[in-house]
Design a protein around this motif. Structure first.
Motif, mmCIF file in Angstrom:
data_model
loop_
_atom_site.group_PDB
_atom_site.id
_atom_site.type_symbol
_atom_site.label_atom_id
_atom_site.label_comp_id
_atom_site.label_asym_id
_atom_site.label_seq_id
_atom_site.Cartn_x
_atom_site.Cartn_y
_atom_site.Cartn_z
ATOM 1 N N ILE A 11 46.335 36.576 35.299
ATOM 2 C CA ILE A 11 45.625 35.345 35.659
ATOM 3 C C ILE A 11 44.374 35.664 36.465
ATOM 4 C CG2 ILE A 11 45.794 33.293 37.114
ATOM 5 C CD1 ILE A 11 48.801 33.188 36.191
ATOM 6 N N ALA A 12 44.485 36.615 37.407
ATOM 7 C CA ALA A 12 43.324 37.001 38.221
ATOM 8 C C ALA A 12 42.204 37.554 37.350
ATOM 9 C CB ALA A 12 43.748 38.032 39.268
ATOM 10 N N LEU A 13 42.560 38.344 36.345
ATOM 11 C CA LEU A 13 41.544 38.900 35.453
ATOM 12 C C LEU A 13 40.932 37.807 34.578
ATOM 13 C CD1 LEU A 13 43.339 42.215 34.400
ATOM 14 C CD2 LEU A 13 41.295 42.006 35.823
ATOM 15 N N TRP A 14 41.760 36.904 34.061
ATOM 16 C CA TRP A 14 41.237 35.814 33.226
ATOM 17 C C TRP A 14 40.305 34.906 34.014
ATOM 18 C CZ3 TRP A 14 46.730 34.887 30.915
ATOM 19 C CH2 TRP A 14 46.915 35.740 29.820
ATOM 20 N N ALA A 15 40.507 34.808 35.325
ATOM 21 C CA ALA A 15 39.658 33.938 36.145
ATOM 22 C C ALA A 15 38.205 34.391 36.140
ATOM 23 C CB ALA A 15 40.186 33.906 37.582
ATOM 24 N N TYR A 237 48.530 27.779 35.578
ATOM 25 C CA TYR A 237 47.586 26.742 35.973
ATOM 26 C C TYR A 237 46.665 27.202 37.101
ATOM 27 C CZ TYR A 237 49.537 23.080 33.073
ATOM 28 O OH TYR A 237 49.916 22.320 32.001
ATOM 29 N N ILE A 238 46.956 28.352 37.684
ATOM 30 C CA ILE A 238 46.051 28.910 38.691
ATOM 31 C C ILE A 238 44.738 29.337 38.041
ATOM 32 C CG2 ILE A 238 45.752 30.818 40.341
ATOM 33 C CD1 ILE A 238 48.781 30.793 40.732
ATOM 34 N N THR A 239 44.776 29.676 36.760
ATOM 35 C CA THR A 239 43.599 30.224 36.074
ATOM 36 C C THR A 239 42.375 29.316 36.164
ATOM 37 O OG1 THR A 239 45.099 31.316 34.517
ATOM 38 C CG2 THR A 239 42.770 31.274 33.947
ATOM 39 N N PRO A 240 42.451 28.030 35.761
ATOM 40 C CA PRO A 240 41.233 27.212 35.819
ATOM 41 C C PRO A 240 40.703 27.009 37.228
ATOM 42 C CG PRO A 240 43.147 25.873 35.270
ATOM 43 C CD PRO A 240 43.583 27.296 35.172
ATOM 44 N N VAL A 241 41.598 26.927 38.215
ATOM 45 C CA VAL A 241 41.148 26.754 39.591
ATOM 46 C C VAL A 241 40.430 28.008 40.073
ATOM 47 C CG1 VAL A 241 41.931 26.594 41.972
ATOM 48 C CG2 VAL A 241 42.792 25.006 40.300
ATOM 49 N N ALA A 242 41.054 29.185 39.835
ATOM 50 C CA ALA A 242 40.443 30.442 40.267
ATOM 51 C C ALA A 242 39.118 30.666 39.554
ATOM 52 C CB ALA A 242 41.396 31.604 39.999
ATOM 53 N N ALA A 245 36.533 28.246 41.028
ATOM 54 C CA ALA A 245 36.162 28.667 42.380
ATOM 55 C C ALA A 245 35.225 29.867 42.338
ATOM 56 C CB ALA A 245 37.422 28.993 43.180
ATOM 57 N N LEU A 246 35.517 30.831 41.458
ATOM 58 C CA LEU A 246 34.655 32.005 41.341
ATOM 59 C C LEU A 246 33.277 31.622 40.817
ATOM 60 C CD1 LEU A 246 34.465 35.063 41.633
ATOM 61 C CD2 LEU A 246 35.371 35.296 39.316
ATOM 62 N N LEU A 247 33.248 30.672 39.898
ATOM 63 C CA LEU A 247 31.964 30.210 39.364
ATOM 64 C C LEU A 247 31.115 29.545 40.440
ATOM 65 C CD1 LEU A 247 32.659 28.727 35.818
ATOM 66 C CD2 LEU A 247 31.071 30.551 36.410
ATOM 67 N N PRO A 254 28.404 24.408 45.739
ATOM 68 C CA PRO A 254 29.329 24.162 46.844
ATOM 69 C C PRO A 254 30.770 24.011 46.367
ATOM 70 C CG PRO A 254 28.099 22.169 46.326
ATOM 71 C CD PRO A 254 27.481 23.273 45.517
ATOM 72 N N PHE A 255 31.692 24.375 47.237
ATOM 73 C CA PHE A 255 33.121 24.220 46.934
ATOM 74 C C PHE A 255 33.468 22.758 47.135
ATOM 75 C CE2 PHE A 255 37.715 24.570 47.662
ATOM 76 C CZ PHE A 255 38.065 25.436 46.657
ATOM 77 N N SER A 256 33.645 22.032 46.033
ATOM 78 C CA SER A 256 33.781 20.580 46.092
ATOM 79 C C SER A 256 35.184 20.150 46.495
ATOM 80 C CB SER A 256 33.436 19.981 44.731
ATOM 81 O OG SER A 256 34.373 20.406 43.758
ATOM 82 N N GLY A 257 35.279 18.861 46.839
ATOM 83 C CA GLY A 257 36.570 18.295 47.186
ATOM 84 C C GLY A 257 37.519 18.267 45.998
ATOM 85 N N SER A 258 36.966 18.155 44.790
ATOM 86 C CA SER A 258 37.820 18.128 43.602
ATOM 87 C C SER A 258 38.524 19.467 43.417
ATOM 88 C CB SER A 258 36.994 17.783 42.356
ATOM 89 O OG SER A 258 36.025 18.778 42.096
ATOM 90 N N ILE A 259 37.834 20.561 43.743
ATOM 91 C CA ILE A 259 38.458 21.879 43.633
ATOM 92 C C ILE A 259 39.570 22.024 44.678
ATOM 93 C CG2 ILE A 259 38.070 24.366 43.754
ATOM 94 C CD1 ILE A 259 36.894 22.977 41.324
ATOM 95 N N ALA A 260 39.330 21.503 45.866
ATOM 96 C CA ALA A 260 40.364 21.555 46.903
ATOM 97 C C ALA A 260 41.597 20.767 46.475
ATOM 98 C CB ALA A 260 39.807 21.008 48.217
#
Length: 277
Positions: A11-15, A237-242, A245-247, A254-260
């Motif tokens: 998952i970390a690599l796919w992120a 499901y961690i993949t899309p968030v990570a 966030a990396l993007l 900015p790190f938006s509230g939706s990501i949080a």
């Protein structure tokens, strides 16, 4: 626990795929995929040179591997070209949900419990918020959503069916990647214009191949062979968030509230899914 660690490694690599792809948008997708998959198969070559039987797998197993690695990327690229990219990615990220929900259908002896279903739905809600940035799915319905949905089904069924075919060594993933990469290059030759690559392009392709389109598949295979597919599906499901966030870091957004909010939902889904017995 070890299986979940393997899954988290994949998952970390796919992120990082989206961030690396951002720097390679000028490279035709089939060319990018073909080169990266062939590079990704390289770590298996030393083992095969020592023991060629590592790649002597039944034709059915090889077909499953090509189905997973080639068909998934082929359908995803078709979707991204014929539907809005954010929405197409959102549909594609149904594959963790399909892994959880299809586990009792594909795998004998696996029972789907209410917490698994709740965790999968909670995780998908988080993935939707992360990818769509909290916005609704606007725009007209494009036919590209069909291949996006198909790509999700391909990866989910591939992931589950690897436990239904005859046991094969993890090094065989290199064979799957090599054959899939060659098929991708054939698609490039038939469907895409010729492109020259710079030294920087080759360096980024090497990173992409050895990581997200290489080592990740070996780790994913180990995770699926040793772990609970339902828990692994929820962890995915961690993949899309990570990735999102990396993007935001790479693109200085900015790190938006939706990501949080997405992070809270996905971590909650992972905890709920792993605690279910």
């Amino acid at each position: 626990m070890h299986a979940n660690l393997y899954a988290l490694g994949a998952i970390a690599l796919w992120a990082s795929i989206a961030s690396l792809g951002l720097a390679l948008t000028h490279v035709p997708p089939f060319l990018l995929t073909g080169i990266a998959l062939i590079i990704g198969s390289l770590p298996a070559w030393p083992f095969v040179l020592r023991d060629p039987s590592q790649w002597r797998v039944p034709l059915r197993t090889l077909a499953l591997g090509v189905y997973g690695l080639f068909a998934f990327h082929f359908l995803l690229f078709v979707a991204l070209r014929n539907a809005p990219p954010v929405q197409a990615n959102l549909v594609n990220y149904l594959w963790p949900l399909f892994i959880v929900l299809l586990s009792p259908v594909v795998l004998p002896g696996v029972v789907l419990r209410v917490p698994h279903v709740l965790a999968a739905l909670l995780g998908f809600a988080g993935a939707a918020i992360a990818i769509a940035g909290g916005r609704g799915l606007d725009g007209t319905l494009a036919w590209g959503y069909a291949p996006a949905l198909a790509s999700a089904l391909v990866w989910a069924t591939y992931s589950l069916m690897t436990r239904r075919v005859a046991a094969f060594p993890t090094t065989a993933i290199g064979l799957f990647g090599l054959v899939s990469g060659v098929l991708s290059l054939l698609c490039h030759a038939l469907l895409e214009p010729a492109t020259s690559l710079s030294t920087r392009d080759w360096a980024l392709l090497a990173v992409l191949g050895l990581g997200p389109l290489g080592a990740s598949f070996f780790l994913w295979d180990r995770a699926l062979k040793r772990g609970d597919a339902r828990q692994i599906g929820v962890l995915s499901y961690i993949t899309p968030v990570a990735s999102t966030a990396l993007l935001t870091v790479v693109s200085d957004q900015p790190f938006s509230g939706s990501i949080a909010l997405a992070t809270v939902l996905i971590v909650g889904a992972a905890i709920l899914g792993m605690r279910a017995r």
